[in-house]
Write a protein that holds these residues in place. Structure first.
Motif, PDB file in Angstrom:
ATOM      1  N   ASN A 283       0.838  -1.123  -0.123  1.00 17.40           N
ATOM      2  CA  ASN A 283       0.116  -0.008  -0.018  1.00 17.40           C
ATOM      3  C   ASN A 283       0.700   1.219   0.107  1.00 17.40           C
ATOM      4  N   ALA A 284       0.232   2.346  -0.353  1.00 15.18           N
ATOM      5  CA  ALA A 284       1.098   3.360  -0.357  1.00 15.18           C
ATOM      6  C   ALA A 284       1.579   4.021   0.996  1.00 15.18           C
ATOM      7  N   ASP A 285       0.979   3.644   2.168  1.00 14.42           N
ATOM      8  CA  ASP A 285       1.650   4.097   3.262  1.00 14.42           C
ATOM      9  C   ASP A 285       2.645   2.874   3.834  1.00 14.42           C
ATOM     10  N   GLY A 286       3.078   2.095   2.942  1.00 10.70           N
ATOM     11  CA  GLY A 286       4.099   1.371   3.304  1.00 10.70           C
ATOM     12  C   GLY A 286       3.716  -0.174   4.172  1.00 10.70           C
ATOM     13  N   THR A 287       2.460  -0.151   4.197  1.00 11.69           N
ATOM     14  CA  THR A 287       1.734  -1.570   4.796  1.00 11.69           C
ATOM     15  C   THR A 287       1.477  -2.395   3.679  1.00 11.69           C
ATOM     16  N   HIS A 288       0.900  -3.692   3.933  1.00 12.68           N
ATOM     17  CA  HIS A 288       0.956  -4.735   3.034  1.00 12.68           C
ATOM     18  C   HIS A 288      -0.731  -5.230   3.087  1.00 12.68           C
ATOM     19  N   ALA A 289      -1.332  -5.602   1.935  1.00 17.11           N
ATOM     20  CA  ALA A 289      -2.331  -6.245   1.836  1.00 17.11           C
ATOM     21  C   ALA A 289      -2.360  -7.471   1.184  1.00 17.11           C
ATOM     22  N   VAL A 290      -3.103  -8.403   2.087  1.00 18.89           N
ATOM     23  CA  VAL A 290      -2.920  -9.835   1.337  1.00 18.89           C
ATOM     24  C   VAL A 290      -4.450 -10.092   0.901  1.00 18.89           C
ATOM     25  N   ALA A 291      -4.571 -10.888  -0.052  1.00 15.82           N
ATOM     26  CA  ALA A 291      -5.767 -11.296  -0.441  1.00 15.82           C
ATOM     27  C   ALA A 291      -6.215 -12.506   0.639  1.00 15.82           C
ATOM     28  N   SER A 292      -7.517 -12.456   0.859  1.00 18.48           N
ATOM     29  CA  SER A 292      -7.977 -13.460   1.861  1.00 18.48           C
ATOM     30  C   SER A 292      -7.820 -14.878   1.494  1.00 18.48           C
ATOM     31  N   ARG A 293      -7.879 -15.167   0.061  1.00 15.22           N
ATOM     32  CA  ARG A 293      -7.765 -16.490  -0.346  1.00 15.22           C
ATOM     33  C   ARG A 293      -6.376 -16.843  -0.273  1.00 15.22           C
ATOM     34  N   ASP A 294      -5.545 -16.187  -0.455  1.00 12.68           N
ATOM     35  CA  ASP A 294      -3.848 -16.375  -0.177  1.00 12.68           C
ATOM     36  C   ASP A 294      -3.687 -16.601   1.059  1.00 12.68           C
ATOM     37  N   ALA A 295      -4.146 -15.920   1.988  1.00 19.58           N
ATOM     38  CA  ALA A 295      -3.989 -16.010   3.411  1.00 19.58           C
ATOM     39  C   ALA A 295      -4.415 -17.282   3.953  1.00 19.58           C
ATOM     40  N   GLU A 296      -5.616 -17.762   3.476  1.00 22.52           N
ATOM     41  CA  GLU A 296      -6.382 -19.166   3.638  1.00 22.52           C
ATOM     42  C   GLU A 296      -5.486 -20.129   3.052  1.00 22.52           C
ATOM     43  N   ALA A 297      -4.822 -19.977   1.881  1.00 24.19           N
ATOM     44  CA  ALA A 297      -4.160 -21.035   1.385  1.00 24.19           C
ATOM     45  C   ALA A 297      -3.016 -21.319   2.189  1.00 24.19           C
ATOM     46  N   TYR A 298      -2.274 -20.312   2.667  1.00 22.60           N
ATOM     47  CA  TYR A 298      -1.023 -20.486   3.178  1.00 22.60           C
ATOM     48  C   TYR A 298      -1.450 -21.134   4.600  1.00 22.60           C
ATOM     49  N   ARG A 299      -2.463 -20.536   5.325  1.00 20.38           N
ATOM     50  CA  ARG A 299      -2.916 -21.360   6.526  1.00 20.38           C
ATOM     51  C   ARG A 299      -3.115 -22.700   6.301  1.00 20.38           C
ATOM     52  N   LEU A 300      -3.565 -23.320   5.331  1.00 25.13           N
ATOM     53  CA  LEU A 300      -4.005 -24.851   5.132  1.00 25.13           C
ATOM     54  C   LEU A 300      -2.606 -25.350   4.889  1.00 25.13           C
ATOM     55  N   ARG A 301      -1.722 -24.605   4.036  1.00 28.44           N
ATOM     56  CA  ARG A 301      -0.248 -25.488   3.800  1.00 28.44           C
ATOM     57  C   ARG A 301       0.526 -25.405   5.147  1.00 28.44           C
ATOM     58  N   ALA A 302       0.346 -24.313   5.991  1.00 31.44           N
ATOM     59  CA  ALA A 302       0.891 -24.389   7.328  1.00 31.44           C
ATOM     60  C   ALA A 302       0.458 -25.641   8.107  1.00 31.44           C
ATOM     61  N   LYS A 303      -0.895 -25.795   8.284  1.00 34.89           N
ATOM     62  CA  LYS A 303      -1.329 -26.736   8.857  1.00 34.89           C
ATOM     63  C   LYS A 303      -1.085 -28.176   8.367  1.00 34.89           C
ATOM     64  N   ARG A 304      -1.085 -28.461   7.162  1.00 37.44           N
ATOM     65  CA  ARG A 304      -0.556 -29.672   6.779  1.00 37.44           C
ATOM     66  C   ARG A 304       0.864 -29.846   7.018  1.00 37.44           C
ATOM     67  N   ARG A 305       1.834 -28.909   6.900  1.00 40.01           N
ATOM     68  CA  ARG A 305       3.026 -29.212   7.352  1.00 40.01           C
ATOM     69  C   ARG A 305       3.194 -29.641   8.817  1.00 40.01           C
ATOM     70  N   GLY A 306       2.276 -29.119   9.649  1.00 39.82           N
ATOM     71  CA  GLY A 306       2.237 -29.198  10.957  1.00 39.82           C
ATOM     72  C   GLY A 306       2.037 -30.542  11.255  1.00 39.82           C
ATOM     73  N   ARG A 307       1.086 -30.883  10.587  1.00 34.78           N
ATOM     74  CA  ARG A 307       0.352 -32.484  10.699  1.00 34.78           C
ATOM     75  C   ARG A 307       1.593 -33.414  10.372  1.00 34.78           C
ATOM     76  N   LYS A 308       2.141 -33.235   9.332  1.00 32.09           N
ATOM     77  CA  LYS A 308       3.246 -34.077   8.667  1.00 32.09           C
ATOM     78  C   LYS A 308       4.280 -33.972   9.813  1.00 32.09           C
ATOM     79  N   ALA A 309       4.763 -32.987  10.385  1.00 33.13           N
ATOM     80  CA  ALA A 309       5.706 -32.953  11.434  1.00 33.13           C
ATOM     81  C   ALA A 309       5.299 -33.591  12.647  1.00 33.13           C
ATOM     82  N   LEU A 310       4.248 -33.454  13.096  1.00 35.81           N
ATOM     83  CA  LEU A 310       3.731 -34.240  14.147  1.00 35.81           C
ATOM     84  C   LEU A 310       3.818 -35.777  14.061  1.00 35.81           C
ATOM     85  N   LYS A 311       3.323 -36.246  12.851  1.00 33.60           N
ATOM     86  CA  LYS A 311       3.357 -37.642  12.604  1.00 33.60           C
ATOM     87  C   LYS A 311       4.710 -38.014  12.476  1.00 33.60           C
TER      88      LYS A 311
END
Length: 79
Positions: A35-63
């Motif tokens: 953004n013009a003020d130096g902050t970032h804007a993340v598309a909600s679909r991209d944030a959700e996709a990252y959350r799901l990837r992180a969750k899968r990585r966590g499950r794999k690590a726990l297994k």
């Protein structure tokens, strides 16, 4: 409709710090627009996709941790 989220809002999803979200953006692991003020804007679909990837990585690590622990006999019968 393309909803966007702030870095702080994104950080809540995978339970990480806003600084870590900025690192993910800088490392190219999470898409965002500046953004013009130096902050970032993340598309909600991209944030959700990252959350799901992180969750899968966590499950794999726990297994893997459970497998290694069992092989090491950590969960053997106690006397």
């Amino acid at each position: 409709m393309n909803q966007t989220m702030t870095v702080a809002e994104v950080a809540v999803l995978p339970n990480v710090s806003p600084a870590y979200v900025v690192k993910l953006i800088r490392d190219g692991k999470l898409s965002a627009r500046a953004n013009a003020d130096g902050t970032h804007a993340v598309a909600s679909r991209d944030a959700e996709a990252y959350r799901l990837r992180a969750k899968r990585r966590g499950r794999k690590a726990l297994k893997e941790l459970a497998r290694v622990s069992q092989e090491a006999g950590i969960y053997g019968k106690q006397k």
